[in-house]
Motif scaffolding. Structure first.
Motif, PDB file in Angstrom:
ATOM      1  N   TRP A 122       0.822  -1.216   0.000  1.00  0.00           N
ATOM      2  CA  TRP A 122       0.000   0.000   0.000  1.00  0.00           C
ATOM      3  C   TRP A 122       0.854   1.262   0.000  1.00  0.00           C
ATOM      4  N   THR A 126       0.946   4.215  -2.813  1.00  0.00           N
ATOM      5  CA  THR A 126       0.339   5.513  -2.526  1.00  0.00           C
ATOM      6  C   THR A 126       1.303   6.519  -1.908  1.00  0.00           C
ATOM      7  N   ALA A 157      -6.323   1.917  -5.045  1.00  0.00           N
ATOM      8  CA  ALA A 157      -5.637   3.206  -5.038  1.00  0.00           C
ATOM      9  C   ALA A 157      -5.883   4.026  -6.304  1.00  0.00           C
TER      10      ALA A 157
END
Length: 311
Positions: A122, A126, A157
């Protein structure tokens, strides 16, 4: 309590009886319900990591899931990186800052399987990778937990297209079922230029590469990046060295970035973990893993794939 114990660096753990750990200042006690065996655990226990040889004996396990006074929690430890014990036991202690309360309904073993691997995926997307809506993401090592997570989380995302690359057909089947727009299987004997041509044929110009493998796959993936494209490396499963022609970097103004979870603050890690857990609870994120009794930790120590030890 029962616990897995590393007695000699480089050797699998031995399951032994130990006294329950007592929390010190700033620590809390956790009854462990799930503890994953991760690549970091294996590296630390090998005695060859950049953290140095661990002080033995110790209980491995840099993360786990359990209950604190009846409340479900995820927790992190520094086992193998600093003196002290980790999660691969029936009971553990962790610093209060390293404990995250989980939402009701979270699957303990799935959260343990995802854990910091999904957090890394993640944050690479991001944070370090700066993914913008609609961009094309190429995920290398799509068979591992980081790769599996990245394929699914890239869509969350805002990626426009997600391409998965892995060595096994089973891994690519999983990627397709998880929403990958295209897949490329690694073939033995090909060079970086050949792999780059096959990747480009499926992916087209790529904006962001998530790279847990380095080596030849990363060298090939760099050749698929559009001008200004980024590659984020967070592992070396395919090799420690990635040959990169200087002209390729300069002509396209490419960016090669490194990532480690160790740079996250406790707050950043908590936020990322809860995002990951929320997606898992929603059914938008899962990974393959095997539940193994704690008693069988030694036999499962180097087993391929993600293993989660349970009491």
């Amino acid at each position: 309590m029962r616990a897995a114990e590393i007695r000699t660096a480089g050797q699998p753990p031995v399951v032994v009886d130990r006294a329950e750990p007592v929390p010190g200042p700033g620590e809390v006690a956790v009854r462990v319900t799930a503890a994953p065996i991760t690549p970091l655990d294996l590296l630390c226990a090998s005695g060859t990591s950049y953290f140095g040889a661990p002080a033995t004996p110790y209980v491995p396990g840099v993360q786990g899931v359990g209950e604190r006074a009846g409340t479900p929690v995820w927790f992190a430890t520094a086992a193998g990186m600093r003196p002290g014990d980790g999660s691969m036991a029936e009971h553990a202690v962790a610093a209060s800052a390293d404990v995250v309360v989980l939402p009701d309904g979270a699957d303990h073993t799935l959260v343990a399987a995802l854990g910091l691997s999904a957090v890394a995926a993640w944050r690479c997307l991001t944070g370090t990778g700066g993914l913008a809506a609609g961009e094309t993401v190429l995920v290398l090592g799509a068979g591992g937990v980081v790769g599996q997570s990245a394929v699914q989380l890239a869509r969350v995302a805002g990626a426009g297209r997600v391409i998965a690359c892995a060595r096994s057909e089973a891994a690519l089947d999983r990627a397709r079922s998880s929403g990958a727009d295209g897949t490329v299987r690694l073939e033995d004997g090909e060079d970086a230029d050949e792999l780059a041509r096959r990747l480009s044929a499926v992916a087209g110009p790529v904006d962001l590469v998530i790279d847990p493998v380095c080596g030849l796959p990363a060298a090939a993936a760099l050749r698929t990046l559009r001008p200004g494209g980024r590659l984020v490396n967070l592992g070396s499963a395919a090799g420690e060295v990635c040959p990169v022609p200087s002209a390729l970097l300069r002509s396209r103004s490419l960016r090669i970035l490194g990532y480690t979870n160790n740079e996250l603050s406790a707050g950043e890690r908590r936020e990322a973990l809860l995002t990951v857990v929320d997606q898992a609870v929603r059914g938008a994120l899962t990974v393959g893993y095997e539940r193994v009794p704690l008693q069988d930790a030694a036999r499962a120590w180097r087993r391929p794939g993600r293993v989660v030890l349970v009491p």
